[in-house]
Each structure stands twice: as structure tokens, then as C-alpha cells.
Scaffold this motif. Structure first.
Motif, PDB file in Angstrom:
ATOM      1  N   GLN A  47       6.423  21.382   9.977  1.00 46.80           N
ATOM      2  CA  GLN A  47       5.757  20.275   9.289  1.00 46.80           C
ATOM      3  C   GLN A  47       6.623  19.015   9.390  1.00 46.80           C
ATOM      4  OE1 GLN A  47       4.935  21.421   5.295  1.00 46.80           O
ATOM      5  NE2 GLN A  47       3.508  23.055   5.867  1.00 46.80           N
ATOM      6  N   VAL A  48       5.946  17.873   9.436  1.00 49.53           N
ATOM      7  CA  VAL A  48       6.620  16.569   9.520  1.00 49.53           C
ATOM      8  C   VAL A  48       6.194  15.745   8.311  1.00 49.53           C
ATOM      9  CG1 VAL A  48       7.005  14.491  10.876  1.00 49.53           C
ATOM     10  CG2 VAL A  48       6.704  16.692  12.015  1.00 49.53           C
ATOM     11  N   CYS A  49       7.132  15.111   7.645  1.00 51.30           N
ATOM     12  CA  CYS A  49       6.836  14.289   6.457  1.00 51.30           C
ATOM     13  C   CYS A  49       6.017  13.085   6.866  1.00 51.30           C
ATOM     14  CB  CYS A  49       8.142  13.867   5.792  1.00 51.30           C
ATOM     15  SG  CYS A  49       7.890  12.823   4.342  1.00 51.30           S
ATOM     16  N   SER A  50       5.171  12.621   5.946  1.00 50.43           N
ATOM     17  CA  SER A  50       4.316  11.452   6.221  1.00 50.43           C
ATOM     18  C   SER A  50       5.122  10.171   6.373  1.00 50.43           C
ATOM     19  CB  SER A  50       3.291  11.293   5.103  1.00 50.43           C
ATOM     20  OG  SER A  50       3.965  11.068   3.863  1.00 50.43           O
ATOM     21  N   ARG A  51       6.353  10.205   5.927  1.00 45.43           N
ATOM     22  CA  ARG A  51       7.189   9.001   6.035  1.00 45.43           C
ATOM     23  C   ARG A  51       7.499   8.653   7.479  1.00 45.43           C
ATOM     24  NH1 ARG A  51      13.082   8.222   3.060  1.00 45.43           N
ATOM     25  NH2 ARG A  51      13.338   5.998   3.552  1.00 45.43           N
ATOM     26  N   HIS A  52       7.399   9.637   8.387  1.00 41.86           N
ATOM     27  CA  HIS A  52       7.712   9.386   9.795  1.00 41.86           C
ATOM     28  C   HIS A  52       6.550   8.752  10.541  1.00 41.86           C
ATOM     29  CE1 HIS A  52      11.503  11.600   9.550  1.00 41.86           C
ATOM     30  NE2 HIS A  52      10.850  12.512   8.830  1.00 41.86           N
ATOM     31  N   PHE A  53       5.371   8.630   9.907  1.00 43.25           N
ATOM     32  CA  PHE A  53       4.204   8.028  10.555  1.00 43.25           C
ATOM     33  C   PHE A  53       4.038   6.604  10.081  1.00 43.25           C
ATOM     34  CE2 PHE A  53       3.484  12.570  10.656  1.00 43.25           C
ATOM     35  CZ  PHE A  53       3.013  12.791  11.938  1.00 43.25           C
ATOM     36  N   VAL A  54       3.561   5.752  10.985  1.00 39.56           N
ATOM     37  CA  VAL A  54       3.373   4.344  10.656  1.00 39.56           C
ATOM     38  C   VAL A  54       2.282   4.188   9.614  1.00 39.56           C
ATOM     39  CG1 VAL A  54       2.726   2.101  11.602  1.00 39.56           C
ATOM     40  CG2 VAL A  54       4.205   3.625  12.910  1.00 39.56           C
ATOM     41  N   ASP A  55       1.174   4.937   9.747  1.00 37.81           N
ATOM     42  CA  ASP A  55       0.057   4.815   8.814  1.00 37.81           C
ATOM     43  C   ASP A  55       0.167   5.772   7.640  1.00 37.81           C
ATOM     44  OD1 ASP A  55      -1.000   2.902  10.440  1.00 37.81           O
ATOM     45  OD2 ASP A  55      -2.104   4.368  11.664  1.00 37.81           O
ATOM     46  N   GLY A  56       1.301   6.509   7.511  1.00 37.45           N
ATOM     47  CA  GLY A  56       1.452   7.468   6.433  1.00 37.45           C
ATOM     48  C   GLY A  56       0.862   8.828   6.739  1.00 37.45           C
ATOM     49  N   MET A  57       0.179   8.926   7.846  1.00 36.82           N
ATOM     50  CA  MET A  57      -0.432  10.188   8.274  1.00 36.82           C
ATOM     51  C   MET A  57      -0.825  10.045   9.747  1.00 36.82           C
ATOM     52  SD  MET A  57      -4.078   9.681   6.334  1.00 36.82           S
ATOM     53  CE  MET A  57      -4.642  11.283   6.856  1.00 36.82           C
ATOM     54  N   PRO A  58      -1.053  11.135  10.475  1.00 33.40           N
ATOM     55  CA  PRO A  58      -1.473  11.010  11.891  1.00 33.40           C
ATOM     56  C   PRO A  58      -2.866  10.387  11.995  1.00 33.40           C
ATOM     57  CG  PRO A  58      -0.592  13.181  11.441  1.00 33.40           C
ATOM     58  CD  PRO A  58      -0.760  12.534  10.121  1.00 33.40           C
ATOM     59  N   THR A  59      -2.992   9.336  12.784  1.00 37.94           N
ATOM     60  CA  THR A  59      -4.279   8.659  13.035  1.00 37.94           C
ATOM     61  C   THR A  59      -4.501   8.548  14.520  1.00 37.94           C
ATOM     62  OG1 THR A  59      -3.168   6.519  12.910  1.00 37.94           O
ATOM     63  CG2 THR A  59      -4.111   7.366  10.860  1.00 37.94           C
ATOM     64  N   LYS A  60      -5.702   8.026  14.886  1.00 35.05           N
ATOM     65  CA  LYS A  60      -6.004   7.852  16.304  1.00 35.05           C
ATOM     66  C   LYS A  60      -5.101   6.806  16.932  1.00 35.05           C
ATOM     67  CE  LYS A  60     -10.847   9.229  15.930  1.00 35.05           C
ATOM     68  NZ  LYS A  60     -12.261   8.813  16.150  1.00 35.05           N
ATOM     69  N   GLU A  61      -4.841   5.746  16.185  1.00 32.79           N
ATOM     70  CA  GLU A  61      -3.994   4.690  16.767  1.00 32.79           C
ATOM     71  C   GLU A  61      -2.533   5.130  16.853  1.00 32.79           C
ATOM     72  OE1 GLU A  61      -6.048   4.296  14.334  1.00 32.79           O
ATOM     73  OE2 GLU A  61      -7.612   2.955  15.103  1.00 32.79           O
ATOM     74  N   ASN A  62      -2.059   5.863  15.832  1.00 37.50           N
ATOM     75  CA  ASN A  62      -0.657   6.296  15.782  1.00 37.50           C
ATOM     76  C   ASN A  62      -0.623   7.795  15.471  1.00 37.50           C
ATOM     77  OD1 ASN A  62       0.581   3.608  16.054  1.00 37.50           O
ATOM     78  ND2 ASN A  62      -0.319   3.245  14.041  1.00 37.50           N
ATOM     79  N   PRO A  63      -0.865   8.632  16.469  1.00 38.10           N
ATOM     80  CA  PRO A  63      -0.904  10.084  16.187  1.00 38.10           C
ATOM     81  C   PRO A  63       0.478  10.723  16.116  1.00 38.10           C
ATOM     82  CG  PRO A  63      -1.421   9.676  18.466  1.00 38.10           C
ATOM     83  CD  PRO A  63      -1.246   8.328  17.853  1.00 38.10           C
ATOM     84  N   HIS A  64       1.508  10.076  16.643  1.00 44.11           N
ATOM     85  CA  HIS A  64       2.824  10.677  16.740  1.00 44.11           C
ATOM     86  C   HIS A  64       3.792  10.020  15.743  1.00 44.11           C
ATOM     87  CE1 HIS A  64       1.439  12.699  20.372  1.00 44.11           C
ATOM     88  NE2 HIS A  64       1.058  11.497  20.862  1.00 44.11           N
ATOM     89  N   PRO A  65       4.764  10.782  15.223  1.00 49.93           N
ATOM     90  CA  PRO A  65       5.776  10.191  14.309  1.00 49.93           C
ATOM     91  C   PRO A  65       6.769   9.330  15.101  1.00 49.93           C
ATOM     92  CG  PRO A  65       6.239  12.514  14.666  1.00 49.93           C
ATOM     93  CD  PRO A  65       4.922  12.252  15.347  1.00 49.93           C
ATOM     94  N   THR A  66       7.016   8.128  14.573  1.00 54.81           N
ATOM     95  CA  THR A  66       7.927   7.174  15.247  1.00 54.81           C
ATOM     96  C   THR A  66       9.020   6.633  14.323  1.00 54.81           C
ATOM     97  OG1 THR A  66       6.414   5.376  14.728  1.00 54.81           O
ATOM     98  CG2 THR A  66       6.173   6.444  16.891  1.00 54.81           C
ATOM     99  N   LEU A  67       8.946   6.942  13.058  1.00 53.42           N
ATOM    100  CA  LEU A  67       9.921   6.407  12.103  1.00 53.42           C
ATOM    101  C   LEU A  67      10.908   7.499  11.727  1.00 53.42           C
ATOM    102  CD1 LEU A  67       7.484   4.452   9.745  1.00 53.42           C
ATOM    103  CD2 LEU A  67       8.612   3.658  11.834  1.00 53.42           C
TER     104      LEU A  67
END
Length: 500
Positions: free
Chosen positions: A6-26
């Protein structure tokens, strides 16, 4: 194992996986932030839109509730008005009628009524305020009514108070005058403060001394060099005004400055800051007043007659040395080292191991200073000073002069028919150091020492003026004799130390 990671929502730009940002970048290495260039405006707008929509919905609901509440209240008010119109009002119940009328008034009309009442009240207050002030300050309601108020008298009183206020305002705007007045008030607050600051024993004696000086010369010209001493037209012609700028200080304040500098030896810039004048002006005032006081007060250092001295002779002198008229001793005052080698040799004192001035001081047995010589170099002997300072001119036949062993002036006094009283010298003997005092000589030495100590106490009083006890600067050399004699006169104003 990868399916259970599992990956924390803090690592996603939108707070969760979305179509625009599906991968963790933070992550921690970039402080969980993404550069501004990589952030898309679309994601930012999407994050902002839900909050704006929620606030819009809340505002719409609040407005609808307010409108519904206003409609229900207006309906209730209309029903109450219809019911009251059917029933006749009670004439006797005036308070109830007033309440009914106020409650039946529409909200908008009530606000307009309140505003109109406030405006009228403001006008009434503006019209009545001056009359109320005059009547409250100067008129007693029990004595006269508002119609009998004397407007002219009230206006005059107001103008006087305004004038006093303006004077106080001008005075407080001048900070130098405030500091000067407060300092003079502090110096002259009590006899103790007067003695501490000026060396004069009491306030009444300080004022009396100033009156004597003021009466002796109402007009004083500032010292401005050797040539100014010969310009007497200003003192002689009362109509001719003094040249130069007008004085900022009164004569009394200049008198206080001079005494404070003599007593405390403070720097000129300190007095300049307190009294609001320049440093050069303080030096000029001090020079002027020291010379002026020297010419007025030095003649008062007189040698009294023999009957007067014997009249005030203490009992200790009457028993042992009833013919003593004067006790003398030399004292030295430290000075800065001169530049000239010849001046250094003339002023260097072997006894003090310093460059000094030396003067001869003579007092009566009641400890009044009656003779002060001019200052000599510290290398000058006591005999030479006594012989050339003019002291012997005051000695008369039958006088007894008490001194220390260093004054080898017996032959000089014998020429005047006077007697020298000094402790006996040691005599030769065959044991010890080869010198001794007889028992009678020891008793005589103690008796003379107990009486001669009074001249040391007088010198101590003289050196309580710090300008003499401190190391005197060479800039005060032209004023050194005047300073010494003025301080000697101020010492005579104090109470005698010797009891009768």
C-alpha cells in the motif's frame, strides 16, 4: 507480495490515484512537493472547485432561510394588526398604547424614525453644549437661572485659562528651559542640597550672597579677552546695550553654574547640556563670574584686630597660648605636568612627588581663614613663600604665630616683634639614633599639635571644593589665584569647627 503493498495518499498529487496522476510522485527527497512547472492547472482547479461549490450551496441555503423567516414574520405582523384594528384602544393605558404603536411600526419605518431622532438630538446637543459648559463652570443653579448668566465674565475667564494654557504649552515646548528650571529647583530644594551642590551652607545664605553681588554690579559683561577688561563703557553707560547675542540664562543661573563648577569640578559640556547653552558659553560665564567674585569677595578676607581675635578665642587657646593670633601652614594642589622643562622643575614637589601649586593659609584660633597667599610652584620653600607673599605685613608686635617645624621664620618674626610657636626640635644624645626629645618637649609637642590641627581642618574644608582637590588643568592657570581665594571666602560662610 506486491499485491498487498500500500502507498499513502500523501505521495499522490491529487491525494489519490487519478487518470491525470495515477502514479505517486511525492516523496521525502523532494519534501513531498512537486515543482510548479510540473503541476497542472487542471488538477489545481479540480481541487478548488469542490470547496467553492460547497460554499455556494451553503450561501444559497442561508439566503433561502432568511427569506422564509422574513415572510413568516411579516404574515404574523399583518394578522396582529388586523386583530388590533377590530378592538378599540384603551385611552387611559398610555404606556400600553405606546408599546402597541411601536410594535405595530414596520421595521423600515422604525429605522427611519430612529435615524431622524438621532439627527434632531445631535442638533440640540450642538446648540446647547456651549451654554451648558458656561453654566457648569461659572453659574450656580441655586443663585441664578440660565437666563441671568453673565456671558462677558464667562468669556474673560475662558480667555485667561486659555492664556495660561498657551504659556504652559510654550514652556513645555522648550525642553532646555524645563531641564534648567528643574535642575535649579533641585539644587535649591533644601539647605542640604545647596551645601552639596554649591558649598554654601544654606539657601538663605546663598540668596544673600547673590544679592550682595547683584547690588555690587547690576550689569556684568562677559569676559572676552584681556582687552575687554578695559572696555568700561558698557558698565558706565546704562542706556548702552551689551553687544552680541542676548543672554539665555539669568544672572542667578550663571551664579549657580559658577558655584557648581567650583564645588563639583564638573566638565563644561555637562553644564552646557543641562542649561541649554554652548560649551564655550559655560567657560565664558565661569571666567566672568570667578573674576567678578574675586574682586568683590577677596577684600572681605581681612586680618581682624587683636581685640577681636581675643574676644572669640577658644578656651583651649586661653589656657596655653592666649596671645596666638594666627595659625599658618602651606598646602599644595595637584596640577597637570607642564610642557616646559623649566616649568616642570619649578612646580615639581619632592614631598608630593607630583607637579603642584603651593599656597600659604593663615587662620585665626576660631578657624576663620584670614590670609591666603597667591599660588607658587611646588618646589618653593615655606620660608620663601612666607617672606615674599605679604604675610609679614599683617604681623604686629606681641603677636604669636603658631606653625609647624618646617617654618624656619623665627628671625623674620623677631624683626616684627612677634613670637613663633612651633614644636621643639630633637636634641643630640649618645644612644639610639643620636636624637631625642625630653619629657617636657614631648608634652609641649602634643599640646601644640592639638591646637595646630585646626589649620589642617580648615585646609580640608578648602579642598572640599573639588576644583582644588582634583588635578587642576593648565587651562585654569590664569584663574587659579582667583579660584583659591573665592573658595576660601566660601569656607568662611560655614559654621566654625572649634568650640568655645
Amino acid at each position: 507480495m506486491l499485491s498487498f503493498m500500500q502507498v499513502c495518499s500523501r505521495h499522490f498529487v491529487d491525494g489519490m490515484p487519478t487518470k491525470e496522476n495515477p502514479h505517486p510522485t511525492l516523496f521525502a527527497y523532494n519534501n513531498f512537493k512537486e515543482p510548479l512547472k510540473c503541476r497542472s492547472l487542471v488538477s489545481i482547479n479540480k481541487r478548488l472547485q469542490p470547496t467553492q461549490a460547497e460554499t455556494r450551496e451553503k450561501l444559497d441555503k442561508f439566503v433561502e432561510n432568511v427569506h422564509e423567516k422574513e415572510i413568516s414574520e411579516s404574515a404574523i405582523e399583518r394578522q396582529t394588526l388586523i386583530r388590533k384594528a377590530d378592538t378599540p384602544p384603551n385611552i387611559d393605558d398610555s404606556h400600553g398604547q405606546l408599546l402597541m404603536e411601536c410594535s405595530s411600526t414596520p421595521p423600515v419605518a422604525a429605522e427611519e424614525t430612529i435615524l431622524s431622532l438621532c439627527e434632531t438630538l445631535d442638533k440640540v446637543v450642538q446648540q446647547c453644549l456651549p451654554d451648558h459648559q458656561y453654566s457648569s463652570n461659572t453659574v450656580n443653579d441655586n443663585q441664578c437661572g440660565p437666563e441671568t448668566v453673565d456671558r462677558g465674565m464667562q468669556t474673560d475667564i475662558g480667555m485667561e485659562e486659555m492664556a495660561e494654557f498657551m504659556d504652559l504649552k510654550k514652556r513645555f515646548e522648550n525642553t532646555n528651559a524645563i531641564m534648567r528650571d528643574l535642575f535649579i529647583e533641585k539644587v535649591t530644594a533644601s539647605d542640604k542640597s545647596v551645601k552639596q551642590y554649591t558649598g554654601v551652607p544654606s539657601k538663605s545664605m546663598l540668596n544673600g550672597l547673590y544679592d550682595i553681588l547683584d547690588e555690587a554690579s547690576p550689569n556684568i559683561k562677559y569676559w572676552s579677552g584681556q582687552c575687554s577688561a578695559h572696555e568700561t563703557s558698557y558698565q558706565e553707560n546704562m542706556e548702552k546695550r551689551k553687544s552680541g547675542p542676548s543672554r539665555k540664562l539669568s544672572k542667578y543661573e550663571e551664579f549657580i553654574i559658577t558655584l557648581i563648577r567650583l564645588r563639583l569640578a564638573v566638565f563644561t559640556f555637562f553644564l552646557a547640556d543641562i542649561f541649554g547653552v554652548s560649551n564655550a558659553r559655560v567657560s565664558q560665564i565661569f571666567t566672568t563670574w570667578v573674576n567678578f567674585m574675586y574682586h568683590i569677595l577677596t577684600p572681605l578676607l581681612v586680618w581682624p584686630s587683636t581685640p577681636v581675635i581675643k574676644k572669640f578665642l577658644p578656651k583651649s587657646f586661653k589656657l596655653s597660648y592666649p596671645n596666638t593670633v594666627c595659625i599658618i601652614d602651606c598646602t599644595e594642589f595637584f596640577i597637570h605636568k607642564p610642557r616646559s622643562p623649566s616649568a616642570q622643575s619649578r612646580t615639581y614637589s619632592v614631598y608630593k612627588h607630583h607637579n603642584t601649586y603651593k599656597a600659604l593659609i593663615g587662620i585665626t584660633p576660631s578657624e576663620a581663614i584670614i590670609f591666603v597667599s597667591n599660588l607658587w610652584g611646588g618646589n618653593t620653600s615655606d620660608r620663601y613663600i612666607t617672606q615674599h607673599c605679604g604675610f609679614l605685613d599683617n604681623v604686629r608686635p606681641g603677636h604669636e604665630i603658631m606653625a609647624d617645624r618646617g617654618f624656619l621664620i623665627r628671625d623674620l618674626l623677631l624683626e616684627k616683634g612677634a613670637k613663633l610657636v612651633i614644636p621643639p626640635f630633637t636634641k643630640k644624645c649618645n644612644w639610639g639614633k643620636g636624637k631625642r626629645l625630653l619629657q617636657s618637649d614631648i608634652i609641649k609637642t602634643r599640646r601644640i599639635a592639638n591646637l595646630r590641627i585646626h589649620v589642617e581642618r580648615a585646609i580640608e574644608r578648602l579642598k572640599n571644593f573639588n576644583i582644588l582637590s582634583n588635578t587642576m588643568p593648565l587651562t585654569l592657570k590664569p584663574l587659579s589665584n582667583q579660584i583659591l581665594k573665592v573658595c576660601a571666602f566660601l569656607c568662611n560662610l560655614q559654621t566654625p569647627l572649634v568650640k568655645k
